[in-house]
Design an enzyme around this catalytic site. Structure first.
Site, mmCIF file in Angstrom:
data_model
loop_
_atom_site.group_PDB
_atom_site.id
_atom_site.type_symbol
_atom_site.label_atom_id
_atom_site.label_comp_id
_atom_site.label_asym_id
_atom_site.label_seq_id
_atom_site.Cartn_x
_atom_site.Cartn_y
_atom_site.Cartn_z
ATOM 1 N N HIS A 134 -3.250 28.824 41.557
ATOM 2 C CA HIS A 134 -3.937 27.575 41.920
ATOM 3 C C HIS A 134 -5.018 27.757 42.985
ATOM 4 O O HIS A 134 -5.829 26.856 43.187
ATOM 5 C CB HIS A 134 -2.938 26.541 42.434
ATOM 6 C CG HIS A 134 -1.892 26.146 41.435
ATOM 7 N ND1 HIS A 134 -2.201 25.698 40.167
ATOM 8 C CD2 HIS A 134 -0.531 26.144 41.512
ATOM 9 C CE1 HIS A 134 -1.070 25.438 39.511
ATOM 10 N NE2 HIS A 134 -0.054 25.700 40.310
ATOM 11 N N ASP A 167 -0.572 32.780 30.901
ATOM 12 C CA ASP A 167 0.117 32.077 31.989
ATOM 13 C C ASP A 167 1.192 31.167 31.399
ATOM 14 O O ASP A 167 0.887 30.154 30.767
ATOM 15 C CB ASP A 167 -0.927 31.246 32.755
ATOM 16 C CG ASP A 167 -0.379 30.590 34.005
ATOM 17 O OD1 ASP A 167 0.820 30.278 34.038
ATOM 18 O OD2 ASP A 167 -1.168 30.365 34.942
ATOM 19 N N HIS A 171 3.026 25.083 35.416
ATOM 20 C CA HIS A 171 1.808 24.412 35.887
ATOM 21 C C HIS A 171 0.559 25.078 35.301
ATOM 22 O O HIS A 171 0.552 26.291 35.078
ATOM 23 C CB HIS A 171 1.741 24.479 37.415
ATOM 24 C CG HIS A 171 2.885 23.786 38.099
ATOM 25 N ND1 HIS A 171 4.073 24.436 38.371
ATOM 26 C CD2 HIS A 171 3.028 22.514 38.539
ATOM 27 C CE1 HIS A 171 4.910 23.580 38.967
ATOM 28 N NE2 HIS A 171 4.301 22.406 39.082
ATOM 29 N N THR A 183 -17.173 33.277 31.355
ATOM 30 C CA THR A 183 -17.316 34.647 30.853
ATOM 31 C C THR A 183 -16.483 34.875 29.594
ATOM 32 O O THR A 183 -15.403 34.288 29.431
ATOM 33 C CB THR A 183 -16.928 35.706 31.913
ATOM 34 O OG1 THR A 183 -17.075 37.011 31.337
ATOM 35 C CG2 THR A 183 -15.495 35.543 32.393
ATOM 36 N N VAL A 186 -13.043 37.842 29.908
ATOM 37 C CA VAL A 186 -11.639 37.551 30.235
ATOM 38 C C VAL A 186 -11.196 36.413 29.318
ATOM 39 O O VAL A 186 -11.847 35.378 29.252
ATOM 40 C CB VAL A 186 -11.486 37.106 31.708
ATOM 41 C CG1 VAL A 186 -10.022 36.777 32.021
ATOM 42 C CG2 VAL A 186 -12.005 38.178 32.656
ATOM 43 N N SER A 190 -3.306 29.465 28.983
ATOM 44 C CA SER A 190 -2.262 28.858 29.815
ATOM 45 C C SER A 190 -1.446 27.863 28.999
ATOM 46 O O SER A 190 -1.997 26.948 28.391
ATOM 47 C CB SER A 190 -2.903 28.156 31.029
ATOM 48 O OG SER A 190 -1.920 27.543 31.841
ATOM 49 N N TYR A 216 -13.136 31.110 25.267
ATOM 50 C CA TYR A 216 -12.353 32.141 25.948
ATOM 51 C C TYR A 216 -11.429 31.542 27.014
ATOM 52 O O TYR A 216 -10.875 32.261 27.842
ATOM 53 C CB TYR A 216 -13.262 33.220 26.539
ATOM 54 C CG TYR A 216 -13.885 34.039 25.445
ATOM 55 C CD1 TYR A 216 -13.293 35.233 25.024
ATOM 56 C CD2 TYR A 216 -15.020 33.601 24.760
ATOM 57 C CE1 TYR A 216 -13.820 35.965 23.981
ATOM 58 C CE2 TYR A 216 -15.566 34.320 23.715
ATOM 59 C CZ TYR A 216 -14.961 35.505 23.329
ATOM 60 O OH TYR A 216 -15.481 36.230 22.289
HETATM 61 ZN ZN LIG Z 1 4.435 26.467 38.571
#
Ligand SMILES: [Zn+2]
Length: 378
Positions: A134, A167, A171, A183, A186, A190, A216
């Site tokens: 974060h 991820d 969250h 970009t 990468v 998530s 992306y």
């Molecule tokens: Zn978390």
């Protein structure tokens, strides 16, 4: 022989933001006790690495120098109004003595892990102290001061590496999304509880990246109550195809444990079974993986889930070496404490249908809008 490394420092586990703060570095110590108890940390190809402090200059690969100076002032117990503007001194991100030191050292573990993978000879690194997804360029938020992920990935990019970031913390990884939004070098994915019901309120499927980065940035927001089955449906429909087509040199995996149904901060309903399956899919996606601890606020569940993740990434089966021993060490207040696996559990009825509808809608959106940009057939 390829090495699997655990980044671990007993001293780091002694830090505390404030006594009532839900983020507890001691989780890593609980995990290390479980790794010993289950015979998971004595293999020849395993290494425990105490992180050495990284060059401070590298932090400016992502952060502003002014912000780093503010962190250092806070570390000494000084306080100023600029700190509040930078998100410091809030309930979530208190100013405390040793704050910069803690953030710097934890981030150094992530950086060192990334470099070990880059240099070769290492197959997998786990830094339970990392994963501050974060933190922004010049502000702290959501318990995060230094964005170790953005710093490490920025340097890997500088070295010509293609990095995919997955991820699975409950969250949205907003700080990492912002860092690499423009970009195409990468790929950021998530999965998280929808921003409609959980901090940080972002991470909707329509946030797909901009300029060269269009396509992306992949967000998979899930409904409150999402269980193993629904989570796996979304994960398996999208993540492997995206990673296979992107062909990363290194996968950075944020393996936060706050998706667990016993987590006190988020509202997803995963068990160890779903979590373990997701980890084993990630493990098959890349020859080089850097895993980061990130969230998880039920300390004993988090320690158990990280233990399972470590075992899976290392290709080991946990064996309880203390089975049958009564008394002695304490692994938590609940019955079954210290046990790694949960019994199977799923949501049913109307709740389940709503979760499925949301997941299917997001899967369709990504297959319609992002897959074509990567030349992936549905
Ligand atoms: Zn978390």
């Amino acid at each position: 022989m390829f090495i699997n490394s655990l980044i671990y420092s007993y001293d780091l586990t002694k830090h505390e933001y404030t006594p009532s703060h839900p983020f507890k570095p001691i989780r890593a110590r609980l995990m290390s006790e479980l790794l010993n108890r289950y015979g998971l940390i004595s293999e020849q190809n395993q290494k425990i690495v105490i992180p050495s402090l990284m060059d401070e200059e590298l932090l400016s690969l992502f952060h502003t120098r002014e912000y780093i100076e503010l962190l250092k002032k806070g570390d000494k117990g000084e306080f100023s109004v600029e700190m509040l503007h930078a998100g410091l001194g809030t309930e979530d991100n208190p100013v405390f003595k040793g704050m910069y030191q803690y953030a710097w050292e934890s981030s150094s573990g992530t950086y060192e892990g990334a470099m070990m993978l880059y240099q070769g000879g290492t197959r997998f690194v786990f830094n339970p102290f990392g994963g501050f997804h974060h933190a922004g360029r010049d502000y702290a938020e959501g318990f995060c001061y230094i964005n170790d992920i953005a710093v490490a990935i920025a340097d890997l990019m500088r070295m010509g590496q293609r990095v995919a970031y997955i991820d699975i913390d409950a969250h949205h990884g907003n700080g990492v999304q912002d860092a690499f939004y423009e970009t195409d070098r990468v790929l950021t994915i998530s999965l998280h509880e929808s921003g409609e019901t959980l901090y940080p309120g972002t991470g909707f499927e329509a946030e797909t990246g901009s300029k060269e980065g269009t396509g992306y940035n992949v967000n998979i927001p899930l409904r409150v109550g999402t269980d193993d089955e629904v989570y796996l449906l979304a994960f398996e429909s999208l993540v492997p195809s995206l990673i296979e087509s992107f062909k990363p040199d290194i996968v950075v995996a944020n393996i936060g444990c706050d998706t667990h149904r016993d987590d006190p901060l988020a509202h997803l309903s995963l068990t160890s079974n779903g979590y373990k399956k997701v980890i084993s899919i990630i493990n098959d996606l890349s020859p080089k993986i850097l895993a980061l601890g990130s969230g998880g606020y039920n300390l004993f569940r988090t320690a158990a889930l990280w233990t399972l993740a470590w075992a899976t990434f290392c290709g080991l089966q946990p064996h309880d070496l203390h089975a049958g021993i009564v008394g002695g060490m304490m692994y938590g207040p609940e019955t079954g404490a210290g046990q790694l696996d949960d019994p199977p559990w799923i949501v049913e009825g109307w709740e389940k249908e709503q979760c499925l509808i949301q997941a299917q809608r997001v899967v369709d959106f990504i297959k319609d809008n992002i897959f074509p940009l990567h030349g992936i057939l549905r």
